[in-house]
Design a protein around this motif. Structure first.
Motif, PDB file in Angstrom:
ATOM      1  N   THR A  20       0.823  -1.201   0.000  1.00 54.30           N
ATOM      2  CA  THR A  20       0.000   0.000   0.000  1.00 54.30           C
ATOM      3  C   THR A  20       0.860   1.254   0.000  1.00 54.30           C
ATOM      4  OG1 THR A  20      -1.712  -1.205   1.206  1.00 54.30           O
ATOM      5  CG2 THR A  20      -1.879   1.177   1.175  1.00 54.30           C
ATOM      6  N   VAL A  21       1.919   1.263   0.797  1.00 53.76           N
ATOM      7  CA  VAL A  21       2.814   2.421   0.826  1.00 53.76           C
ATOM      8  C   VAL A  21       3.510   2.591  -0.519  1.00 53.76           C
ATOM      9  CG1 VAL A  21       4.940   3.299   1.874  1.00 53.76           C
ATOM     10  CG2 VAL A  21       3.107   2.459   3.313  1.00 53.76           C
ATOM     11  N   THR A  22       3.900   1.499  -1.155  1.00 54.34           N
ATOM     12  CA  THR A  22       4.522   1.573  -2.474  1.00 54.34           C
ATOM     13  C   THR A  22       3.544   2.132  -3.502  1.00 54.34           C
ATOM     14  OG1 THR A  22       5.909  -0.319  -1.911  1.00 54.34           O
ATOM     15  CG2 THR A  22       5.737   0.255  -4.231  1.00 54.34           C
ATOM     16  N   LEU A  23       2.307   1.700  -3.452  1.00 54.63           N
ATOM     17  CA  LEU A  23       1.293   2.237  -4.355  1.00 54.63           C
ATOM     18  C   LEU A  23       1.111   3.732  -4.143  1.00 54.63           C
ATOM     19  CD1 LEU A  23      -1.181   1.658  -6.340  1.00 54.63           C
ATOM     20  CD2 LEU A  23      -2.523   1.640  -4.249  1.00 54.63           C
ATOM     21  N   ILE A  24       1.068   4.146  -2.911  1.00 55.19           N
ATOM     22  CA  ILE A  24       0.873   5.563  -2.601  1.00 55.19           C
ATOM     23  C   ILE A  24       2.092   6.382  -3.017  1.00 55.19           C
ATOM     24  CG2 ILE A  24       0.606   7.196  -0.695  1.00 55.19           C
ATOM     25  CD1 ILE A  24      -1.166   5.010   0.631  1.00 55.19           C
ATOM     26  N   LEU A  25       3.292   5.868  -2.755  1.00 54.41           N
ATOM     27  CA  LEU A  25       4.495   6.598  -3.152  1.00 54.41           C
ATOM     28  C   LEU A  25       4.662   6.632  -4.671  1.00 54.41           C
ATOM     29  CD1 LEU A  25       7.082   5.536  -0.452  1.00 54.41           C
ATOM     30  CD2 LEU A  25       5.907   7.715  -0.690  1.00 54.41           C
ATOM     31  N   GLY A  26       3.986   5.745  -5.388  1.00 51.33           N
ATOM     32  CA  GLY A  26       3.993   5.785  -6.848  1.00 51.33           C
ATOM     33  C   GLY A  26       3.273   7.003  -7.399  1.00 51.33           C
ATOM     34  N   LEU A  27       2.509   7.693  -6.569  1.00 51.56           N
ATOM     35  CA  LEU A  27       1.830   8.913  -7.012  1.00 51.56           C
ATOM     36  C   LEU A  27       2.810  10.034  -7.319  1.00 51.56           C
ATOM     37  CD1 LEU A  27      -1.116   9.029  -4.498  1.00 51.56           C
ATOM     38  CD2 LEU A  27      -1.318   8.847  -6.954  1.00 51.56           C
ATOM     39  N   LEU A  28       3.919  10.077  -6.632  1.00 53.12           N
ATOM     40  CA  LEU A  28       4.880  11.159  -6.803  1.00 53.12           C
ATOM     41  C   LEU A  28       5.485  11.185  -8.216  1.00 53.12           C
ATOM     42  CD1 LEU A  28       5.969  13.521  -5.218  1.00 53.12           C
ATOM     43  CD2 LEU A  28       7.817  12.067  -4.444  1.00 53.12           C
ATOM     44  N   PRO A  29       5.987  10.068  -8.762  1.00 56.32           N
ATOM     45  CA  PRO A  29       6.480  10.123 -10.142  1.00 56.32           C
ATOM     46  C   PRO A  29       5.379  10.402 -11.163  1.00 56.32           C
ATOM     47  CG  PRO A  29       7.231   8.117  -9.066  1.00 56.32           C
ATOM     48  CD  PRO A  29       6.297   8.800  -8.134  1.00 56.32           C
ATOM     49  N   VAL A  30       4.183   9.903 -10.895  1.00 55.99           N
ATOM     50  CA  VAL A  30       3.069  10.168 -11.814  1.00 55.99           C
ATOM     51  C   VAL A  30       2.773  11.658 -11.862  1.00 55.99           C
ATOM     52  CG1 VAL A  30       0.596   9.806 -12.164  1.00 55.99           C
ATOM     53  CG2 VAL A  30       2.066   7.889 -11.578  1.00 55.99           C
ATOM     54  N   GLN A  31       2.765  12.311 -10.718  1.00 55.02           N
ATOM     55  CA  GLN A  31       2.513  13.749 -10.668  1.00 55.02           C
ATOM     56  C   GLN A  31       3.631  14.525 -11.367  1.00 55.02           C
ATOM     57  OE1 GLN A  31      -0.057  15.449  -9.834  1.00 55.02           O
ATOM     58  NE2 GLN A  31       0.843  17.468  -9.929  1.00 55.02           N
ATOM     59  N   PHE A  51      -7.446  16.916 -19.261  1.00 53.19           N
ATOM     60  CA  PHE A  51      -8.569  16.056 -18.886  1.00 53.19           C
ATOM     61  C   PHE A  51      -8.111  14.630 -18.633  1.00 53.19           C
ATOM     62  CE2 PHE A  51     -11.829  13.020 -20.245  1.00 53.19           C
ATOM     63  CZ  PHE A  51     -12.768  13.260 -19.269  1.00 53.19           C
ATOM     64  N   PHE A  52      -7.343  14.063 -19.554  1.00 54.88           N
ATOM     65  CA  PHE A  52      -6.900  12.680 -19.399  1.00 54.88           C
ATOM     66  C   PHE A  52      -5.894  12.532 -18.266  1.00 54.88           C
ATOM     67  CE2 PHE A  52      -8.319  12.359 -23.888  1.00 54.88           C
ATOM     68  CZ  PHE A  52      -9.297  11.409 -23.676  1.00 54.88           C
ATOM     69  N   ALA A  53      -4.979  13.462 -18.141  1.00 57.45           N
ATOM     70  CA  ALA A  53      -3.968  13.359 -17.090  1.00 57.45           C
ATOM     71  C   ALA A  53      -4.587  13.531 -15.707  1.00 57.45           C
ATOM     72  CB  ALA A  53      -2.883  14.396 -17.318  1.00 57.45           C
ATOM     73  N   VAL A  54      -5.477  14.495 -15.573  1.00 58.24           N
ATOM     74  CA  VAL A  54      -6.119  14.698 -14.275  1.00 58.24           C
ATOM     75  C   VAL A  54      -7.011  13.504 -13.928  1.00 58.24           C
ATOM     76  CG1 VAL A  54      -7.807  16.133 -13.063  1.00 58.24           C
ATOM     77  CG2 VAL A  54      -5.938  17.195 -14.308  1.00 58.24           C
ATOM     78  N   SER A  55      -7.706  12.961 -14.918  1.00 56.05           N
ATOM     79  CA  SER A  55      -8.534  11.774 -14.663  1.00 56.05           C
ATOM     80  C   SER A  55      -7.688  10.596 -14.207  1.00 56.05           C
ATOM     81  CB  SER A  55      -9.301  11.387 -15.924  1.00 56.05           C
ATOM     82  OG  SER A  55     -10.161  12.405 -16.318  1.00 56.05           O
ATOM     83  N   LEU A  56      -6.557  10.370 -14.873  1.00 58.06           N
ATOM     84  CA  LEU A  56      -5.676   9.275 -14.490  1.00 58.06           C
ATOM     85  C   LEU A  56      -5.082   9.495 -13.106  1.00 58.06           C
ATOM     86  CD1 LEU A  56      -4.139   6.673 -15.340  1.00 58.06           C
ATOM     87  CD2 LEU A  56      -2.343   8.189 -16.167  1.00 58.06           C
ATOM     88  N   PHE A  57      -4.632  10.715 -12.839  1.00 57.93           N
ATOM     89  CA  PHE A  57      -4.019  10.996 -11.546  1.00 57.93           C
ATOM     90  C   PHE A  57      -5.031  10.860 -10.412  1.00 57.93           C
ATOM     91  CE2 PHE A  57      -2.874  14.024  -8.177  1.00 57.93           C
ATOM     92  CZ  PHE A  57      -1.698  13.418  -7.753  1.00 57.93           C
ATOM     93  N   TYR A  58      -6.228  11.383 -10.580  1.00 59.85           N
ATOM     94  CA  TYR A  58      -7.217  11.300  -9.508  1.00 59.85           C
ATOM     95  C   TYR A  58      -7.767   9.891  -9.325  1.00 59.85           C
ATOM     96  CZ  TYR A  58      -6.978  16.223  -8.649  1.00 59.85           C
ATOM     97  OH  TYR A  58      -6.519  17.470  -8.302  1.00 59.85           O
ATOM     98  N   TRP A  60      -5.822   7.239  -9.669  1.00 60.58           N
ATOM     99  CA  TRP A  60      -4.745   6.631  -8.894  1.00 60.58           C
ATOM    100  C   TRP A  60      -4.793   7.132  -7.451  1.00 60.58           C
ATOM    101  CZ3 TRP A  60       0.352   5.161 -11.542  1.00 60.58           C
ATOM    102  CH2 TRP A  60       1.180   4.505 -10.667  1.00 60.58           C
ATOM    103  N   LEU A  61      -5.091   8.397  -7.280  1.00 62.86           N
ATOM    104  CA  LEU A  61      -5.218   8.972  -5.946  1.00 62.86           C
ATOM    105  C   LEU A  61      -6.362   8.311  -5.176  1.00 62.86           C
ATOM    106  CD1 LEU A  61      -3.809  11.402  -4.442  1.00 62.86           C
ATOM    107  CD2 LEU A  61      -5.818  12.710  -5.067  1.00 62.86           C
ATOM    108  N   SER A  62      -7.466   8.061  -5.840  1.00 61.73           N
ATOM    109  CA  SER A  62      -8.612   7.405  -5.198  1.00 61.73           C
ATOM    110  C   SER A  62      -8.279   5.971  -4.798  1.00 61.73           C
ATOM    111  CB  SER A  62      -9.817   7.397  -6.142  1.00 61.73           C
ATOM    112  OG  SER A  62     -10.191   8.697  -6.458  1.00 61.73           O
ATOM    113  N   ILE A  63      -7.578   5.256  -5.667  1.00 62.33           N
ATOM    114  CA  ILE A  63      -7.185   3.878  -5.348  1.00 62.33           C
ATOM    115  C   ILE A  63      -6.236   3.868  -4.152  1.00 62.33           C
ATOM    116  CG2 ILE A  63      -5.856   1.902  -6.205  1.00 62.33           C
ATOM    117  CD1 ILE A  63      -7.103   2.476  -8.950  1.00 62.33           C
ATOM    118  N   GLY A  64      -5.294   4.807  -4.113  1.00 59.80           N
ATOM    119  CA  GLY A  64      -4.395   4.901  -2.971  1.00 59.80           C
ATOM    120  C   GLY A  64      -5.137   5.190  -1.685  1.00 59.80           C
ATOM    121  N   PHE A  65      -6.121   6.077  -1.742  1.00 61.35           N
ATOM    122  CA  PHE A  65      -6.901   6.394  -0.558  1.00 61.35           C
ATOM    123  C   PHE A  65      -7.714   5.196  -0.084  1.00 61.35           C
ATOM    124  CE2 PHE A  65     -10.914   7.904   1.318  1.00 61.35           C
ATOM    125  CZ  PHE A  65     -10.392   8.493   2.456  1.00 61.35           C
ATOM    126  N   ILE A  66      -8.324   4.487  -1.013  1.00 59.93           N
ATOM    127  CA  ILE A  66      -9.133   3.326  -0.646  1.00 59.93           C
ATOM    128  C   ILE A  66      -8.261   2.235  -0.031  1.00 59.93           C
ATOM    129  CG2 ILE A  66     -10.493   1.424  -1.614  1.00 59.93           C
ATOM    130  CD1 ILE A  66     -11.668   3.534  -3.560  1.00 59.93           C
TER     131      ILE A  66
END
Length: 114
Positions: A20-31, A51-58, A60-66
């Motif tokens: 889970t921490v690895t998934l969450i830390l994967g947000l940093l390179p994506v951003q 539109f596509f980048a924000v959709s993909l990032f959010y 991933w952000l939602s999956i990390g939060f869940i």
């Protein structure tokens, strides 16, 4: 090599926390990739790209939060003492702590670039 340092459910908890921490830390390179692509794109394509980048990032952000939320509410009662139970409870909060810190970091660093 089979070692009996940790019981099997504690070992599974540890690996779930690490995943889970690895998934969450994967947000940093994506951003960072998102910001770099935004800067080099032309003005006419920034709407579609955004539109596509924000959709993909959010997403991933939602999956990390869940995943972090599931870790914090996971039931595990293997502790023999009150101290062990508290340590397990604090350890289960580590993914949510990483998530909050990463979102705060991304928000504070990139909010002024747009």
């Amino acid at each position: 090599m089979n070692t009996e340092i940790f019981k099997e459910p504690i070992n599974q908890l540890h690996w779930r926390v690490l995943k889970t921490v690895t998934l969450i830390l994967g947000l940093l390179p994506v951003q960072e990739v998102y910001v770099q692509l935004w800067k080099i794109s032309q003005e006419s394509s920034q709407i579609i790209f955004g539109f596509f980048a924000v959709s993909l990032f959010y997403s991933w952000l939602s999956i990390g939060f869940i995943c972090a939320l599931q870790m914090s509410h996971m039931s595990l009662s293997l502790a023999r003492s009150d101290v062990e139970q508290r340590l397990i409870q604090y350890y289960k909060q580590v993914p949510m702590l990483f998530f909050v810190l990463l979102v705060a970091y991304i928000g504070s660093n990139y909010i002024w670039e747009f």
